[in-house]
Design an enzyme around this catalytic site. Sequence first.
Site, PDB file in Angstrom:
ATOM      1  N   GLU A   2      50.448 -29.551  31.024  1.00 21.44           N
ATOM      2  CA  GLU A   2      51.033 -28.339  31.603  1.00 21.44           C
ATOM      3  C   GLU A   2      50.217 -27.815  32.777  1.00 21.44           C
ATOM      4  OE1 GLU A   2      52.921 -24.043  30.220  1.00 21.44           O
ATOM      5  OE2 GLU A   2      52.553 -25.631  28.754  1.00 21.44           O
ATOM      6  N   ASP A  11      48.610 -21.961  22.772  1.00 21.40           N
ATOM      7  CA  ASP A  11      49.968 -22.320  22.377  1.00 21.40           C
ATOM      8  C   ASP A  11      50.032 -23.737  21.831  1.00 21.40           C
ATOM      9  OD1 ASP A  11      50.611 -19.835  23.297  1.00 21.40           O
ATOM     10  OD2 ASP A  11      51.615 -20.524  25.113  1.00 21.40           O
TER      11      ASP A  11
END
Length: 353
Positions: free
Chosen positions: A151, A163
Amino acid sequence: MSALFSELFAAIPAAVARAPARANLLGEHTDYNDGFVLPTPLPYLTTVALGPGPAGMIEAHAARFGETKTRALDAPPAGDWLDYVLGCVRVAMQEGAAVEGVRVAIDSDVPMGAGISSSAALEVATLRALREWLGLEIDDVQVAKLGQRAESGYVGMPCGIMDQMVSSLGTPGQALFLDTRSLEYRLLALPANHALAVVHSGVAHRLTDGGYRQRRSECEAAASALTVKSLRELDVADLPAIMALPEPLNRRTRHVVTENRRVLDGVAALERGDAVEFGRLMVESHASQRDDYNVSLPEIDALVETALKHGALGARLTGGGFGGCIIALVEDPASWWPAVAAEHPAARLVYPR
Protein backbone atom coordinates in the site's frame (compact mmCIF):
# COMPACT_ATOMS: atom_id res chain seq x y z
CA MET A 1 -15.71 -17.84 -4.58
CA SER A 2 -14.45 -20.98 -6.29
CA ALA A 3 -17.63 -20.99 -8.35
CA LEU A 4 -17.19 -17.33 -9.32
CA PHE A 5 -13.57 -17.91 -10.30
CA SER A 6 -14.50 -20.95 -12.38
CA GLU A 7 -17.31 -19.05 -14.08
CA LEU A 8 -14.99 -16.18 -14.95
CA PHE A 9 -11.88 -18.04 -15.97
CA ALA A 10 -13.03 -21.61 -16.77
CA ALA A 11 -10.57 -23.00 -14.23
CA ILE A 12 -10.43 -24.06 -10.60
CA PRO A 13 -8.68 -21.52 -8.34
CA ALA A 14 -5.33 -22.52 -6.89
CA ALA A 15 -6.18 -20.87 -3.57
CA VAL A 16 -8.99 -19.04 -1.77
CA ALA A 17 -8.45 -16.84 1.27
CA ARG A 18 -10.28 -14.14 3.22
CA ALA A 19 -9.54 -11.37 5.72
CA PRO A 20 -11.66 -9.07 7.90
CA ALA A 21 -12.21 -5.35 8.19
CA ARG A 22 -11.48 -3.58 11.47
CA ALA A 23 -12.55 -0.82 13.83
CA ASN A 24 -10.09 1.02 16.04
CA LEU A 25 -10.99 1.41 19.70
CA LEU A 26 -8.13 3.72 20.71
CA GLY A 27 -4.87 4.83 19.14
CA GLU A 28 -5.66 6.93 16.10
CA HIS A 29 -2.80 8.27 13.96
CA THR A 30 -0.27 6.73 16.34
CA ASP A 31 0.78 3.77 14.18
CA TYR A 32 2.85 5.76 11.71
CA ASN A 33 4.48 7.42 14.71
CA ASP A 34 5.72 4.06 16.10
CA GLY A 35 3.04 4.22 18.78
CA PHE A 36 0.42 2.02 20.43
CA VAL A 37 -2.92 1.02 18.91
CA LEU A 38 -5.95 -0.97 20.03
CA PRO A 39 -8.10 -2.17 17.09
CA THR A 40 -10.52 -5.09 16.76
CA PRO A 41 -11.57 -7.07 13.68
CA LEU A 42 -15.15 -6.80 12.41
CA PRO A 43 -17.16 -9.63 10.85
CA TYR A 44 -16.98 -8.16 7.36
CA LEU A 45 -14.83 -10.18 4.99
CA THR A 46 -13.01 -9.75 1.70
CA THR A 47 -12.49 -13.03 -0.14
CA VAL A 48 -9.90 -13.59 -2.86
CA ALA A 49 -9.61 -16.59 -5.20
CA LEU A 50 -6.63 -16.76 -7.52
CA GLY A 51 -4.65 -18.97 -9.84
CA PRO A 52 -2.23 -18.85 -12.76
CA GLY A 53 -2.91 -16.52 -15.67
CA PRO A 54 -1.36 -15.25 -18.91
CA ALA A 55 2.39 -14.68 -18.69
CA GLY A 56 3.34 -11.22 -17.49
CA MET A 57 -0.26 -10.20 -16.78
CA ILE A 58 -2.78 -9.88 -13.97
CA GLU A 59 -6.45 -10.31 -14.80
CA ALA A 60 -8.76 -9.52 -11.89
CA HIS A 61 -12.52 -9.31 -11.39
CA ALA A 62 -14.19 -7.37 -8.56
CA ALA A 63 -17.70 -8.70 -8.00
CA ARG A 64 -18.69 -5.58 -6.05
CA PHE A 65 -18.06 -3.36 -9.07
CA GLY A 66 -18.97 -5.94 -11.69
CA GLU A 67 -15.81 -5.23 -13.63
CA THR A 68 -12.71 -7.02 -14.81
CA LYS A 69 -9.37 -5.29 -15.25
CA THR A 70 -6.20 -6.51 -16.96
CA ARG A 71 -2.74 -5.05 -16.50
CA ALA A 72 0.90 -5.99 -16.98
CA LEU A 73 2.61 -7.17 -13.82
CA ASP A 74 5.26 -4.48 -14.26
CA ALA A 75 2.77 -1.67 -14.91
CA PRO A 76 2.67 1.44 -12.69
CA PRO A 77 -0.33 2.07 -10.42
CA ALA A 78 -3.46 3.38 -12.12
CA GLY A 79 -5.36 4.75 -9.11
CA ASP A 80 -8.00 2.01 -8.92
CA TRP A 81 -8.84 -1.09 -6.85
CA LEU A 82 -6.50 -3.28 -8.89
CA ASP A 83 -3.52 -1.36 -7.50
CA TYR A 84 -3.98 -3.03 -4.11
CA VAL A 85 -4.00 -6.53 -5.59
CA LEU A 86 -1.15 -5.94 -8.01
CA GLY A 87 0.86 -4.26 -5.26
CA CYS A 88 0.58 -7.44 -3.20
CA VAL A 89 1.62 -9.62 -6.14
CA ARG A 90 4.61 -7.40 -6.76
CA VAL A 91 5.86 -7.44 -3.16
CA ALA A 92 5.44 -11.22 -3.10
CA MET A 93 7.56 -11.39 -6.27
CA GLN A 94 10.16 -9.16 -4.66
CA GLU A 95 10.33 -11.72 -1.85
CA GLY A 96 11.05 -14.46 -4.38
CA ALA A 97 7.59 -15.70 -5.33
CA ALA A 98 7.53 -17.21 -8.80
CA VAL A 99 4.50 -15.56 -10.42
CA GLU A 100 4.41 -15.71 -14.20
CA GLY A 101 0.85 -14.49 -14.47
CA VAL A 102 -2.20 -14.44 -12.21
CA ARG A 103 -5.98 -14.40 -12.38
CA VAL A 104 -7.96 -13.11 -9.40
CA ALA A 105 -11.62 -13.02 -8.35
CA ILE A 106 -12.61 -10.75 -5.46
CA ASP A 107 -15.78 -10.45 -3.45
CA SER A 108 -16.34 -8.39 -0.31
CA ASP A 109 -19.03 -7.22 2.05
CA VAL A 110 -16.75 -4.63 3.71
CA PRO A 111 -18.50 -1.25 3.49
CA MET A 112 -16.60 1.13 1.24
CA GLY A 113 -15.75 4.64 2.46
CA ALA A 114 -16.52 3.74 6.08
CA GLY A 115 -12.97 3.97 7.38
CA ILE A 116 -12.93 0.34 8.53
CA SER A 117 -10.06 -0.63 6.25
CA SER A 118 -11.38 -2.30 3.13
CA SER A 119 -7.88 -1.88 1.64
CA ALA A 120 -6.07 -3.87 4.36
CA ALA A 121 -8.67 -6.65 4.16
CA LEU A 122 -8.04 -6.91 0.42
CA GLU A 123 -4.27 -6.90 0.87
CA VAL A 124 -4.23 -9.53 3.60
CA ALA A 125 -6.69 -11.78 1.74
CA THR A 126 -4.58 -11.50 -1.44
CA LEU A 127 -1.34 -12.30 0.37
CA ARG A 128 -2.91 -15.22 2.22
CA ALA A 129 -4.09 -16.64 -1.09
CA LEU A 130 -0.66 -16.14 -2.65
CA ARG A 131 0.92 -17.84 0.36
CA GLU A 132 -1.34 -20.86 -0.03
CA TRP A 133 -0.94 -21.06 -3.81
CA LEU A 134 2.82 -20.66 -3.92
CA GLY A 135 3.77 -22.24 -0.60
CA LEU A 136 5.37 -19.01 0.61
CA GLU A 137 7.12 -19.31 3.96
CA ILE A 138 5.72 -16.14 5.48
CA ASP A 139 3.91 -15.92 8.81
CA ASP A 140 0.96 -13.70 9.67
CA VAL A 141 3.16 -10.82 10.82
CA GLN A 142 5.06 -10.94 7.53
CA VAL A 143 1.75 -10.96 5.66
CA ALA A 144 0.84 -7.72 7.43
CA LYS A 145 4.22 -6.16 6.71
CA LEU A 146 4.01 -7.05 3.03
CA GLY A 147 0.49 -5.64 2.84
CA GLN A 148 1.68 -2.35 4.28
CA ARG A 149 4.60 -2.34 1.85
CA ALA A 150 2.24 -2.87 -1.07
CA GLU A 151 0.00 0.00 0.00
CA SER A 152 2.77 2.44 0.81
CA GLY A 153 5.30 1.45 -1.85
CA TYR A 154 3.07 0.65 -4.83
CA VAL A 155 -0.35 2.20 -4.20
CA GLY A 156 1.33 5.30 -2.80
CA MET A 157 -0.61 5.64 0.47
CA PRO A 158 1.90 6.10 3.32
CA CYS A 159 -0.12 4.11 5.86
CA GLY A 160 0.96 2.69 9.18
CA ILE A 161 0.80 -1.02 9.88
CA MET A 162 -2.15 -1.20 12.28
CA ASP A 163 -4.81 -2.15 9.73
CA GLN A 164 -2.85 -4.96 8.15
CA MET A 165 -1.80 -6.34 11.55
CA VAL A 166 -5.30 -6.56 12.98
CA SER A 167 -6.68 -7.98 9.73
CA SER A 168 -3.96 -10.63 9.75
CA LEU A 169 -3.71 -11.37 13.49
CA GLY A 170 -6.92 -10.20 15.15
CA THR A 171 -9.56 -12.41 16.74
CA PRO A 172 -13.26 -11.47 16.49
CA GLY A 173 -14.63 -10.25 19.79
CA GLN A 174 -11.23 -9.26 21.15
CA ALA A 175 -9.03 -6.19 21.00
CA LEU A 176 -5.50 -6.40 19.59
CA PHE A 177 -3.05 -4.35 21.64
CA LEU A 178 -0.16 -3.63 19.29
CA ASP A 179 3.14 -1.85 19.73
CA THR A 180 3.77 -0.70 16.17
CA ARG A 181 7.48 -0.15 16.82
CA SER A 182 8.32 -3.65 18.04
CA LEU A 183 5.23 -5.37 16.53
CA GLU A 184 4.67 -7.07 19.88
CA TYR A 185 0.99 -7.73 20.41
CA ARG A 186 -1.52 -9.43 22.64
CA LEU A 187 -5.24 -10.06 22.60
CA LEU A 188 -7.55 -8.61 25.24
CA ALA A 189 -11.17 -9.30 26.17
CA LEU A 190 -13.64 -6.52 25.46
CA PRO A 191 -15.78 -5.17 28.32
CA ALA A 192 -18.30 -7.70 29.63
CA ASN A 193 -22.00 -6.82 29.45
CA HIS A 194 -21.30 -4.16 26.84
CA ALA A 195 -21.08 -4.14 23.06
CA LEU A 196 -19.44 -2.13 20.34
CA ALA A 197 -21.55 -0.27 17.81
CA VAL A 198 -20.05 1.15 14.61
CA VAL A 199 -22.09 3.86 12.90
CA HIS A 200 -21.39 5.39 9.50
CA SER A 201 -21.85 9.14 9.59
CA GLY A 202 -23.10 9.31 6.02
CA VAL A 203 -19.96 11.20 4.97
CA ALA A 204 -17.62 9.01 2.93
CA HIS A 205 -14.15 8.57 4.40
CA ARG A 206 -11.38 9.32 1.95
CA LEU A 207 -7.76 9.46 3.06
CA THR A 208 -6.41 10.03 -0.41
CA ASP A 209 -7.57 13.65 -0.49
CA GLY A 210 -4.40 14.88 1.21
CA GLY A 211 -5.30 15.40 4.86
CA TYR A 212 -3.68 12.16 5.96
CA ARG A 213 -0.45 12.89 4.13
CA GLN A 214 -0.37 16.37 5.61
CA ARG A 215 -0.80 15.04 9.16
CA ARG A 216 1.97 12.53 8.66
CA SER A 217 4.26 15.22 7.27
CA GLU A 218 3.47 17.46 10.25
CA CYS A 219 4.38 14.64 12.65
CA GLU A 220 7.67 14.10 10.87
CA ALA A 221 8.41 17.83 11.04
CA ALA A 222 7.62 17.87 14.76
CA ALA A 223 9.87 14.89 15.43
CA SER A 224 12.69 16.60 13.56
CA ALA A 225 12.19 19.83 15.50
CA LEU A 226 12.30 17.91 18.79
CA THR A 227 15.31 15.86 17.60
CA VAL A 228 13.66 12.47 18.09
CA LYS A 229 13.39 9.62 15.62
CA SER A 230 9.63 9.42 16.05
CA LEU A 231 6.97 10.92 18.29
CA ARG A 232 6.82 7.58 20.14
CA GLU A 233 9.94 8.68 22.02
CA LEU A 234 7.98 11.46 23.73
CA ASP A 235 5.67 11.21 26.74
CA VAL A 236 3.29 13.49 28.60
CA ALA A 237 6.26 14.78 30.63
CA ASP A 238 7.47 16.39 27.38
CA LEU A 239 4.31 18.45 26.89
CA PRO A 240 5.94 21.80 27.88
CA ALA A 241 8.51 21.38 25.09
CA ILE A 242 5.85 20.05 22.73
CA MET A 243 3.59 23.05 23.23
CA ALA A 244 6.49 25.38 22.46
CA LEU A 245 6.45 24.13 18.88
CA PRO A 246 4.76 26.34 16.28
CA GLU A 247 1.14 25.75 15.33
CA PRO A 248 -0.12 23.24 14.33
CA LEU A 249 2.87 21.00 15.10
CA ASN A 250 2.37 21.45 18.83
CA ARG A 251 -1.21 20.21 18.75
CA ARG A 252 -0.48 17.38 16.33
CA THR A 253 2.25 16.15 18.65
CA ARG A 254 0.11 16.56 21.76
CA HIS A 255 -2.52 14.34 20.18
CA VAL A 256 -0.06 11.56 19.39
CA VAL A 257 1.58 11.65 22.82
CA THR A 258 -1.67 11.75 24.77
CA GLU A 259 -3.27 9.15 22.48
CA ASN A 260 -0.42 6.75 23.19
CA ARG A 261 -1.08 7.25 26.90
CA ARG A 262 -4.80 6.66 26.36
CA VAL A 263 -4.09 3.32 24.67
CA LEU A 264 -1.98 2.18 27.63
CA ASP A 265 -4.63 3.37 30.07
CA GLY A 266 -7.29 1.67 27.96
CA VAL A 267 -5.43 -1.63 28.08
CA ALA A 268 -5.29 -1.36 31.87
CA ALA A 269 -9.03 -0.61 31.96
CA LEU A 270 -9.80 -3.66 29.82
CA GLU A 271 -7.62 -5.86 31.98
CA ARG A 272 -9.60 -4.92 35.08
CA GLY A 273 -12.96 -4.93 33.27
CA ASP A 274 -13.60 -1.20 33.75
CA ALA A 275 -16.01 -0.29 30.95
CA VAL A 276 -16.75 3.17 32.40
CA GLU A 277 -13.10 4.19 32.34
CA PHE A 278 -12.62 2.77 28.87
CA GLY A 279 -15.58 4.80 27.66
CA ARG A 280 -14.16 7.96 29.21
CA LEU A 281 -10.91 7.40 27.33
CA MET A 282 -12.84 7.02 24.07
CA VAL A 283 -14.47 10.42 24.66
CA GLU A 284 -11.09 12.00 25.40
CA SER A 285 -9.68 10.44 22.24
CA HIS A 286 -12.42 11.96 20.12
CA ALA A 287 -11.87 15.41 21.59
CA SER A 288 -8.17 15.13 20.82
CA GLN A 289 -8.85 14.07 17.24
CA ARG A 290 -11.28 16.96 16.87
CA ASP A 291 -9.29 19.75 18.53
CA ASP A 292 -5.62 18.78 18.24
CA TYR A 293 -5.46 16.62 15.13
CA ASN A 294 -8.34 18.29 13.27
CA VAL A 295 -9.49 15.14 11.46
CA SER A 296 -13.12 15.18 12.57
CA LEU A 297 -16.07 16.88 10.87
CA PRO A 298 -19.19 18.57 12.25
CA GLU A 299 -21.32 15.60 11.21
CA ILE A 300 -19.01 13.25 13.12
CA ASP A 301 -18.93 15.46 16.21
CA ALA A 302 -22.72 15.69 16.28
CA LEU A 303 -23.04 11.92 15.93
CA VAL A 304 -20.65 11.36 18.84
CA GLU A 305 -22.62 13.77 21.03
CA THR A 306 -25.88 12.03 20.17
CA ALA A 307 -24.37 8.62 20.88
CA LEU A 308 -23.33 9.79 24.35
CA LYS A 309 -26.64 11.53 25.01
CA HIS A 310 -28.49 8.29 24.43
CA GLY A 311 -26.40 6.25 26.83
CA ALA A 312 -23.11 5.26 25.21
CA LEU A 313 -20.31 5.01 27.77
CA GLY A 314 -17.89 6.22 25.14
CA ALA A 315 -17.89 7.25 21.49
CA ARG A 316 -15.27 8.48 19.07
CA LEU A 317 -14.29 8.87 15.47
CA THR A 318 -12.67 5.64 14.27
CA GLY A 319 -10.38 5.35 11.27
CA GLY A 320 -8.26 8.01 9.67
CA GLY A 321 -10.91 10.70 9.86
CA PHE A 322 -12.33 13.15 7.32
CA GLY A 323 -15.61 11.21 7.31
CA GLY A 324 -16.45 7.58 7.89
CA CYS A 325 -17.58 6.00 11.14
CA ILE A 326 -17.79 6.46 14.86
CA ILE A 327 -17.46 3.60 17.33
CA ALA A 328 -19.49 3.57 20.54
CA LEU A 329 -19.47 1.42 23.67
CA VAL A 330 -23.07 0.67 24.62
CA GLU A 331 -25.03 -1.77 26.76
CA ASP A 332 -27.43 -2.83 24.02
CA PRO A 333 -27.06 -1.63 20.41
CA ALA A 334 -30.60 -2.74 19.50
CA SER A 335 -32.23 -0.43 22.05
CA TRP A 336 -29.68 2.38 21.68
CA TRP A 337 -29.62 2.71 17.90
CA PRO A 338 -33.24 3.82 17.13
CA ALA A 339 -32.89 7.01 19.19
CA VAL A 340 -29.59 7.86 17.48
CA ALA A 341 -30.98 7.09 14.03
CA ALA A 342 -33.96 9.37 14.64
CA GLU A 343 -31.62 12.34 15.06
CA HIS A 344 -29.25 11.35 12.23
CA PRO A 345 -31.24 10.04 9.27
CA ALA A 346 -28.13 9.96 7.04
CA ALA A 347 -26.29 7.68 9.46
CA ARG A 348 -26.45 3.90 9.31
CA LEU A 349 -25.54 1.15 11.71
CA VAL A 350 -22.59 -0.75 10.26
CA TYR A 351 -22.02 -3.09 13.20
CA PRO A 352 -23.75 -5.05 14.58
CA ARG A 353 -25.61 -5.67 11.37
